[in-house]
Design a protein around this motif. Structure first.
Motif, PDB file in Angstrom:
ATOM      1  N   LEU A 216       0.826  -1.207   0.000  1.00 10.16           N
ATOM      2  CA  LEU A 216       0.000   0.000   0.000  1.00 10.16           C
ATOM      3  C   LEU A 216       0.861   1.258   0.000  1.00 10.16           C
ATOM      4  O   LEU A 216       0.560   2.234  -0.702  1.00 10.16           O
ATOM      5  CB  LEU A 216      -0.926  -0.007   1.213  1.00 10.16           C
ATOM      6  CG  LEU A 216      -2.074  -1.026   1.159  1.00 10.16           C
ATOM      7  CD1 LEU A 216      -2.686  -1.232   2.545  1.00 10.16           C
ATOM      8  CD2 LEU A 216      -3.154  -0.566   0.178  1.00 10.16           C
ATOM      9  N   GLY A 217       1.935   1.241   0.766  1.00  6.54           N
ATOM     10  CA  GLY A 217       2.831   2.392   0.801  1.00  6.54           C
ATOM     11  C   GLY A 217       3.445   2.679  -0.551  1.00  6.54           C
ATOM     12  O   GLY A 217       3.491   3.832  -1.000  1.00  6.54           O
ATOM     13  N   ILE A 218       3.879   1.629  -1.237  1.00 12.45           N
ATOM     14  CA  ILE A 218       4.494   1.800  -2.556  1.00 12.45           C
ATOM     15  C   ILE A 218       3.488   2.345  -3.560  1.00 12.45           C
ATOM     16  O   ILE A 218       3.809   3.220  -4.373  1.00 12.45           O
ATOM     17  CB  ILE A 218       5.097   0.465  -3.043  1.00 12.45           C
ATOM     18  CG1 ILE A 218       6.332   0.110  -2.206  1.00 12.45           C
ATOM     19  CG2 ILE A 218       5.463   0.539  -4.523  1.00 12.45           C
ATOM     20  CD1 ILE A 218       6.885  -1.273  -2.482  1.00 12.45           C
ATOM     21  N   VAL A 219       2.249   1.848  -3.513  1.00 10.18           N
ATOM     22  CA  VAL A 219       1.219   2.322  -4.447  1.00 10.18           C
ATOM     23  C   VAL A 219       0.951   3.814  -4.234  1.00 10.18           C
ATOM     24  O   VAL A 219       0.881   4.593  -5.194  1.00 10.18           O
ATOM     25  CB  VAL A 219      -0.085   1.515  -4.292  1.00 10.18           C
ATOM     26  CG1 VAL A 219      -1.214   2.166  -5.099  1.00 10.18           C
ATOM     27  CG2 VAL A 219       0.117   0.083  -4.754  1.00 10.18           C
TER      28      VAL A 219
ATOM     29  N   MET B 280      -8.796  -0.653  -1.160  1.00 13.81           N
ATOM     30  CA  MET B 280      -9.617  -0.562   0.059  1.00 13.81           C
ATOM     31  C   MET B 280      -9.824  -1.940   0.680  1.00 13.81           C
ATOM     32  O   MET B 280      -9.883  -2.068   1.904  1.00 13.81           O
ATOM     33  CB  MET B 280     -10.955   0.108  -0.266  1.00 13.81           C
ATOM     34  CG  MET B 280     -10.852   1.620  -0.436  1.00 13.81           C
ATOM     35  SD  MET B 280     -12.461   2.476  -0.523  1.00 13.81           S
ATOM     36  CE  MET B 280     -12.983   2.033  -2.184  1.00 13.81           C
ATOM     37  N   ALA B 281      -9.928  -2.978  -0.158  1.00 14.95           N
ATOM     38  CA  ALA B 281     -10.054  -4.341   0.364  1.00 14.95           C
ATOM     39  C   ALA B 281      -8.786  -4.738   1.119  1.00 14.95           C
ATOM     40  O   ALA B 281      -8.853  -5.365   2.191  1.00 14.95           O
ATOM     41  CB  ALA B 281     -10.322  -5.317  -0.775  1.00 14.95           C
ATOM     42  N   MET B 282      -7.621  -4.349   0.584  1.00 21.71           N
ATOM     43  CA  MET B 282      -6.355  -4.635   1.260  1.00 21.71           C
ATOM     44  C   MET B 282      -6.273  -3.896   2.596  1.00 21.71           C
ATOM     45  O   MET B 282      -5.801  -4.447   3.595  1.00 21.71           O
ATOM     46  CB  MET B 282      -5.176  -4.248   0.361  1.00 21.71           C
ATOM     47  CG  MET B 282      -5.024  -5.090  -0.880  1.00 21.71           C
ATOM     48  SD  MET B 282      -3.501  -4.719  -1.782  1.00 21.71           S
ATOM     49  CE  MET B 282      -2.285  -5.417  -0.679  1.00 21.71           C
ATOM     50  N   ILE B 283      -6.739  -2.656   2.621  1.00 21.82           N
ATOM     51  CA  ILE B 283      -6.739  -1.877   3.867  1.00 21.82           C
ATOM     52  C   ILE B 283      -7.682  -2.513   4.886  1.00 21.82           C
ATOM     53  O   ILE B 283      -7.366  -2.573   6.081  1.00 21.82           O
ATOM     54  CB  ILE B 283      -7.152  -0.411   3.581  1.00 21.82           C
ATOM     55  CG1 ILE B 283      -6.078   0.288   2.747  1.00 21.82           C
ATOM     56  CG2 ILE B 283      -7.373   0.354   4.880  1.00 21.82           C
ATOM     57  CD1 ILE B 283      -6.485   1.655   2.241  1.00 21.82           C
ATOM     58  N   PHE B 284      -8.830  -3.002   4.416  1.00 25.18           N
ATOM     59  CA  PHE B 284      -9.788  -3.672   5.299  1.00 25.18           C
ATOM     60  C   PHE B 284      -9.141  -4.907   5.938  1.00 25.18           C
ATOM     61  O   PHE B 284      -9.285  -5.141   7.154  1.00 25.18           O
ATOM     62  CB  PHE B 284     -11.031  -4.072   4.506  1.00 25.18           C
ATOM     63  CG  PHE B 284     -12.044  -4.855   5.307  1.00 25.18           C
ATOM     64  CD1 PHE B 284     -12.905  -4.208   6.174  1.00 25.18           C
ATOM     65  CD2 PHE B 284     -12.112  -6.236   5.192  1.00 25.18           C
ATOM     66  CE1 PHE B 284     -13.835  -4.928   6.924  1.00 25.18           C
ATOM     67  CE2 PHE B 284     -13.034  -6.965   5.933  1.00 25.18           C
ATOM     68  CZ  PHE B 284     -13.897  -6.314   6.799  1.00 25.18           C
TER      69      PHE B 284
ATOM     70  N   GLU C 146      -0.676  12.217  -0.633  1.00 26.40           N
ATOM     71  CA  GLU C 146      -0.387  10.853  -1.096  1.00 26.40           C
ATOM     72  C   GLU C 146       1.013  10.410  -0.681  1.00 26.40           C
ATOM     73  O   GLU C 146       1.209   9.260  -0.247  1.00 26.40           O
ATOM     74  CB  GLU C 146      -0.540  10.768  -2.613  1.00 26.40           C
ATOM     75  CG  GLU C 146      -1.971  10.714  -3.082  1.00 26.40           C
ATOM     76  CD  GLU C 146      -2.083  10.366  -4.554  1.00 26.40           C
ATOM     77  OE1 GLU C 146      -2.608   9.293  -4.876  1.00 26.40           O
ATOM     78  OE2 GLU C 146      -1.638  11.181  -5.381  1.00 26.40           O
ATOM     79  N   PHE C 147       1.986  11.276  -0.841  1.00 26.94           N
ATOM     80  CA  PHE C 147       3.345  10.957  -0.395  1.00 26.94           C
ATOM     81  C   PHE C 147       3.347  10.651   1.106  1.00 26.94           C
ATOM     82  O   PHE C 147       4.011   9.721   1.566  1.00 26.94           O
ATOM     83  CB  PHE C 147       4.291  12.122  -0.679  1.00 26.94           C
ATOM     84  CG  PHE C 147       5.024  12.018  -1.992  1.00 26.94           C
ATOM     85  CD1 PHE C 147       5.779  10.896  -2.305  1.00 26.94           C
ATOM     86  CD2 PHE C 147       4.968  13.050  -2.917  1.00 26.94           C
ATOM     87  CE1 PHE C 147       6.460  10.797  -3.499  1.00 26.94           C
ATOM     88  CE2 PHE C 147       5.637  12.970  -4.127  1.00 26.94           C
ATOM     89  CZ  PHE C 147       6.377  11.839  -4.425  1.00 26.94           C
ATOM     90  N   SER C 148       2.611  11.453   1.864  1.00 29.96           N
ATOM     91  CA  SER C 148       2.569  11.279   3.323  1.00 29.96           C
ATOM     92  C   SER C 148       1.959   9.932   3.708  1.00 29.96           C
ATOM     93  O   SER C 148       2.508   9.212   4.559  1.00 29.96           O
ATOM     94  CB  SER C 148       1.761  12.413   3.959  1.00 29.96           C
ATOM     95  OG  SER C 148       2.343  13.672   3.674  1.00 29.96           O
ATOM     96  N   LEU C 149       0.840   9.576   3.094  1.00 26.41           N
ATOM     97  CA  LEU C 149       0.191   8.302   3.392  1.00 26.41           C
ATOM     98  C   LEU C 149       1.106   7.132   3.034  1.00 26.41           C
ATOM     99  O   LEU C 149       1.213   6.156   3.784  1.00 26.41           O
ATOM    100  CB  LEU C 149      -1.143   8.192   2.646  1.00 26.41           C
ATOM    101  CG  LEU C 149      -2.278   9.092   3.155  1.00 26.41           C
ATOM    102  CD1 LEU C 149      -3.471   9.046   2.213  1.00 26.41           C
ATOM    103  CD2 LEU C 149      -2.691   8.699   4.565  1.00 26.41           C
ATOM    104  N   GLY C 150       1.762   7.230   1.884  1.00 29.63           N
ATOM    105  CA  GLY C 150       2.675   6.167   1.479  1.00 29.63           C
ATOM    106  C   GLY C 150       3.815   5.994   2.459  1.00 29.63           C
ATOM    107  O   GLY C 150       4.166   4.863   2.847  1.00 29.63           O
TER     108      GLY C 150
ATOM    109  N   PRO D   7      -7.777   4.963   8.507  1.00 32.01           N
ATOM    110  CA  PRO D   7      -8.996   5.745   8.210  1.00 32.01           C
ATOM    111  C   PRO D   7      -8.779   6.819   7.153  1.00 32.01           C
ATOM    112  O   PRO D   7      -9.634   7.022   6.288  1.00 32.01           O
ATOM    113  CB  PRO D   7      -9.368   6.359   9.562  1.00 32.01           C
ATOM    114  CG  PRO D   7      -8.184   6.193  10.441  1.00 32.01           C
ATOM    115  CD  PRO D   7      -7.422   5.020   9.938  1.00 32.01           C
ATOM    116  N   ALA D   8      -7.620   7.496   7.199  1.00 28.19           N
ATOM    117  CA  ALA D   8      -7.360   8.573   6.234  1.00 28.19           C
ATOM    118  C   ALA D   8      -7.257   8.026   4.812  1.00 28.19           C
ATOM    119  O   ALA D   8      -7.807   8.607   3.865  1.00 28.19           O
ATOM    120  CB  ALA D   8      -6.083   9.313   6.607  1.00 28.19           C
ATOM    121  N   SER D   9      -6.543   6.910   4.631  1.00 27.61           N
ATOM    122  CA  SER D   9      -6.383   6.329   3.295  1.00 27.61           C
ATOM    123  C   SER D   9      -7.700   5.765   2.777  1.00 27.61           C
ATOM    124  O   SER D   9      -7.993   5.850   1.580  1.00 27.61           O
ATOM    125  CB  SER D   9      -5.305   5.246   3.308  1.00 27.61           C
ATOM    126  OG  SER D   9      -5.597   4.246   4.260  1.00 27.61           O
TER     127      SER D   9
END
Length: 300
Positions: free
Chosen positions: A22-25, A134-138, A67-71, A86-88
């Protein structure tokens, strides 16, 4: 005991894999927009979210910083449960709604700009991508995550990276750019003429010299790095329509029709003429030796 440790190890590896992926994406998505922010600006203006590229540019850089921050936060494993997950999720859900609106209400199936111009994606493709993420985050949220807890760090990262985006990609004004109103070409769709090297050829469909130039430009097809950045502005005043011109010359260049005023403003003494643009500035223009001059730009 051994089975418990093995199961725990698998869970830890799964968490690391999901976070890293997820971070790389998110990082790649931010990077792809950073190297070509103009196309995203044009998309947002086209959809009516902003009145000008200048105002859209501010939002785009803040978006890239987020986006950079979330990654980065995914990879660093900081405040996963309280902030990053939650933010992503909200981020992806919001853009999925946006894609549904633009793709199915406004019927715009061109590149949505999610990965800039690096990987063109239709709204449907991007919606599928977002649902997958989102499925991966879930799934990630279901695990018991041990992470660094400090709410100040995410805030600092977001503010710092957002500020850096304005330094890495400074805001520009396009009011004096002579081709600023040209953002769509038949056969290509949206085009950002302010990014990289672009070649704008001005031709009259009735002009024999223009017809010969169009044929010569087709010889550059084997050099896609150059050919893919050539765009035609066509003026048709007589019996030879744009479609007839394309048949006569075998031209498959992306084009836009122009009126007589714009045509005479751009050609100089007589057609044809080619303008070489570099990052939105006219570097040179040529009234002869067209192919030779285009090829010379690769050496400069």
């Amino acid at each position: 005991m051994f089975k418990t440790n093995l199961s725990q190890k698998k869970n830890e590896l799964m968490i690391i894999f999901l976070r890293t992926f997820l971070g790389i994406v998110f990082l790649f998505s931010a990077y792809s927009k950073l190297i070509s922010p103009g196309i995203v600006e044009i998309i947002l203006v086209d959809h009516g979210f902003f009145e000008s590229r200048e105002t859209a540019a501010v939002f785009v850089r803040l978006l890239i910083g987020l986006e950079f921050s979330l990654g980065l936060l995914f990879i660093l494993n900081i405040e996963m449960k309280r902030v990053v997950i939650p933010a992503s999720t909200i981020f992806l859900a919001a853009f999925t709604i946006y894609l549904i609106y633009t793709g199915y209400i406004k019927n715009d199936n061109q590149n949505c700009g999610c990965f800039g111009e690096v990987i063109p994606m239709s709204p449907l493709e991007s919606i599928i991508k977002n649902i997958f993420l989102m499925a991966m985050i879930f799934v990630l949220n279901k695990f018991r995550i041990v992470n660094k807890k400090n709410l100040f760090i995410p805030l600092l990262i977001v503010i710092t990276l957002s500020g850096l985006m304005f330094a890495a990609s400074p805001l520009k004004s396009y009011k004096d750019f002579m081709f600023g109103d040209l953002t769509h070409f038949e056969g290509r769709g949206r085009v950002d003429l302010t990014s990289g090297d672009k070649f704008i050829t001005i031709m009259n469909t009735e002009c024999e010299h223009c017809q010969q130039l169009a044929k010569e430009l087709e010889s550059l097809k084997s050099n896609q790095e150059v050919y893919s950045n050539i765009f035609a502005l066509l003026y048709s005043e007589g019996d030879i329509s744009v479609d007839s011109f394309k048949v006569i010359t075998g031209s498959s260049l992306p084009y836009q029709k122009i009126d007589v005023k714009k045509f005479y403003d751009l050609i100089g003494t007589s057609p044809p003429r080619i303008y070489w643009l570099h990052n939105g500035e006219v570097k040179e223009f040529w009234d002869n030796y067209f192919v030779e001059n285009i090829l010379k730009t690769q050496k400069k």
